[in-house]
Motif scaffolding. Structure first.
Motif, short mmCIF file in Angstrom:
data_model
loop_
_atom_site.label_atom_id
_atom_site.label_comp_id
_atom_site.label_asym_id
_atom_site.label_seq_id
_atom_site.Cartn_x
_atom_site.Cartn_y
_atom_site.Cartn_z
N ILE A 85 0.86 -1.18 0.00
CA ILE A 85 0.00 0.00 0.00
C ILE A 85 0.89 1.23 0.00
O ILE A 85 1.87 1.30 0.75
N THR A 86 0.59 2.20 -0.85
CA THR A 86 1.32 3.46 -0.80
C THR A 86 0.37 4.55 -0.31
O THR A 86 -0.81 4.58 -0.67
N ILE A 87 0.90 5.42 0.52
CA ILE A 87 0.12 6.54 1.06
C ILE A 87 0.95 7.80 0.89
O ILE A 87 2.12 7.84 1.27
N SER A 88 0.35 8.83 0.33
CA SER A 88 1.04 10.11 0.23
C SER A 88 0.20 11.19 0.90
O SER A 88 -1.02 11.24 0.73
N ILE A 89 0.86 12.01 1.72
CA ILE A 89 0.21 13.13 2.39
C ILE A 89 0.89 14.39 1.90
O ILE A 89 2.08 14.60 2.15
N GLU A 90 0.14 15.23 1.18
CA GLU A 90 0.72 16.44 0.58
C GLU A 90 0.12 17.70 1.20
O GLU A 90 -1.09 17.80 1.39
N ASN A 91 0.98 18.65 1.48
CA ASN A 91 0.53 19.98 1.91
C ASN A 91 1.63 20.98 1.58
O ASN A 91 2.72 20.60 1.17
N PHE A 92 1.32 22.25 1.74
CA PHE A 92 2.35 23.28 1.56
C PHE A 92 2.82 23.73 2.95
O PHE A 92 2.02 24.15 3.78
N GLY A 93 4.12 23.60 3.18
CA GLY A 93 4.69 23.97 4.46
C GLY A 93 5.84 24.94 4.30
O GLY A 93 6.28 25.21 3.17
N PRO A 94 6.35 25.48 5.42
CA PRO A 94 7.48 26.42 5.35
C PRO A 94 8.66 25.81 4.61
O PRO A 94 8.94 24.61 4.72
N GLU A 95 9.33 26.63 3.84
CA GLU A 95 10.47 26.17 3.03
C GLU A 95 11.51 25.45 3.89
O GLU A 95 11.84 25.88 4.99
N ILE A 96 12.00 24.33 3.36
CA ILE A 96 13.05 23.55 4.02
C ILE A 96 14.34 23.72 3.22
O ILE A 96 14.37 23.48 2.01
N PHE A 97 15.41 24.13 3.88
CA PHE A 97 16.67 24.30 3.19
C PHE A 97 17.28 22.94 2.85
O PHE A 97 17.00 21.92 3.49
N GLU A 98 18.12 22.93 1.82
CA GLU A 98 18.68 21.69 1.30
C GLU A 98 19.39 20.88 2.39
O GLU A 98 19.25 19.65 2.45
N ASP A 99 20.15 21.55 3.26
CA ASP A 99 20.91 20.82 4.27
C ASP A 99 20.05 20.36 5.44
O ASP A 99 20.52 19.68 6.35
N GLU A 100 18.75 20.69 5.42
CA GLU A 100 17.84 20.28 6.49
C GLU A 100 17.00 19.05 6.11
O GLU A 100 16.45 18.38 6.98
N LYS A 101 16.90 18.78 4.82
CA LYS A 101 15.93 17.80 4.33
C LYS A 101 16.13 16.41 4.92
O LYS A 101 15.17 15.72 5.27
N GLU A 102 17.37 15.97 5.04
CA GLU A 102 17.63 14.63 5.55
C GLU A 102 17.43 14.53 7.05
O GLU A 102 17.33 13.43 7.60
N LYS A 103 17.35 15.67 7.72
CA LYS A 103 17.27 15.67 9.18
C LYS A 103 15.84 15.67 9.72
O LYS A 103 15.63 15.48 10.92
N LEU A 104 14.85 15.89 8.85
CA LEU A 104 13.48 16.07 9.33
C LEU A 104 12.90 14.84 10.01
O LEU A 104 11.95 14.95 10.79
N VAL A 105 13.45 13.66 9.72
CA VAL A 105 12.94 12.44 10.37
C VAL A 105 13.80 12.07 11.58
O VAL A 105 13.61 11.00 12.17
N GLU A 106 14.73 12.95 11.95
CA GLU A 106 15.53 12.70 13.14
C GLU A 106 14.78 13.19 14.38
O GLU A 106 14.07 14.19 14.33
N ARG A 107 14.93 12.48 15.47
CA ARG A 107 14.23 12.81 16.70
C ARG A 107 14.59 14.21 17.19
O ARG A 107 15.76 14.56 17.34
N GLY A 108 13.56 15.04 17.38
CA GLY A 108 13.75 16.37 17.94
C GLY A 108 14.17 17.44 16.96
O GLY A 108 14.32 18.60 17.36
N TYR A 109 14.32 17.09 15.66
CA TYR A 109 14.77 18.10 14.70
C TYR A 109 13.59 18.82 14.07
O TYR A 109 12.58 18.20 13.70
#
Length: 233
Positions: free
Chosen positions: A151-175
């Motif tokens: 099963i694939t699920i996609s959740i799309e919305n418009f959120g505040p801009e994420i800088f390139e060096d932040e993208k990999e960190k968003l799934v880290e605890r507390g980031y």
């Protein structure tokens, strides 16, 4: 052991619990006294229901954060993910209404798949996260597709801009992204990391993707933000 993390977690839990409890108490008193104001009794009952659901999810999230084995407690059984997302959307309808956000749920079929009980928290975490970071008068689009073995699920919305060096960190605890952090949006950076762990406990995956669409709202750049989930059947 990260003492500071657990201290912040407990403080967050206590703060949120007090706010939720105060809201439940206030609206329960209104209903019990038979007060029929311009909002009407059904509105107050909806507030009580929403806060009760959020308290249950908050408790589950904190239990998970303190004990990660909690996510696989209980037996797997057949669950309708479409129904879970629909129920979460209904429970969070006041949060959606307060920001005039439209939630669109699209599903081709409603398959039942074997999942642990912890999966019930996933729709709440993801929808609440999308509401939190979306601006007023916008949309959240959820699409579920049955691909046979997964099963694939996609959740799309418009959120505040994420800088390139932040993208990999968003799934880290507390980031949290710097724009989200500086915009005074409440949060503790736990939601996506917990959602990712829940997916992985089912041998699935969670990825963050970004669309090219963007626009400016109140002096901030908002971009399409996509949470993409794959769960095996």
């Amino acid at each position: 052991m990260d003492i500071e993390y657990y201290k912040n977690l407990i403080e967050y839990f206590l703060h949120e619990t007090v706010n939720i409890n105060d809201s439940i108490k206030t609206h329960t008193e209104i209903v019990s006294k038979g007060v029929n104001d311009k909002q009407g009794v059904p509105y107050h009952i909806d507030v009580i229901h929403e806060n009760s659901s959020l308290l249950a999810i908050l408790t589950t999230v904190v239990k998970y954060s303190l004990n990660k084995s909690f996510k696989v407690e209980g037996e797997k059984d057949l669950r309708n993910l479409h129904g879970k997302f629909k129920k979460a959307g209904i429970s969070l309808k006041l949060r959606l209404k307060n920001k005039n956000i439209k939630l669109n749920l699209k599903s081709e079929r409603f398959p039942l798949i074997n999942l642990y009980p912890i999966i019930d928290t996933l729709p709440y975490i993801l929808i609440d996260n999308a509401i939190k970071y979306s601006h007023k008068d916008s949309e959240i689009n959820i699409e579920m597709i049955d691909l046979g073995r997964e099963i694939t699920i996609s959740i799309e919305n418009f959120g505040p801009e994420i800088f390139e060096d932040e993208k990999e960190k968003l799934v880290e605890r507390g980031y949290r992204g710097s724009h989200a952090d500086s915009s005074n949006i409440p949060g503790n950076g736990l939601g996506l990391s917990i959602a990712k762990d829940i997916c992985e406990s089912h041998n699935g995956s969670l990825e963050i993707k970004y669309g090219n669409d963007e626009y400016n709202f109140n002096g901030r750049t908002y971009k399409k933000f996509i949470v993409s989930i794959i769960l095996p059947k």
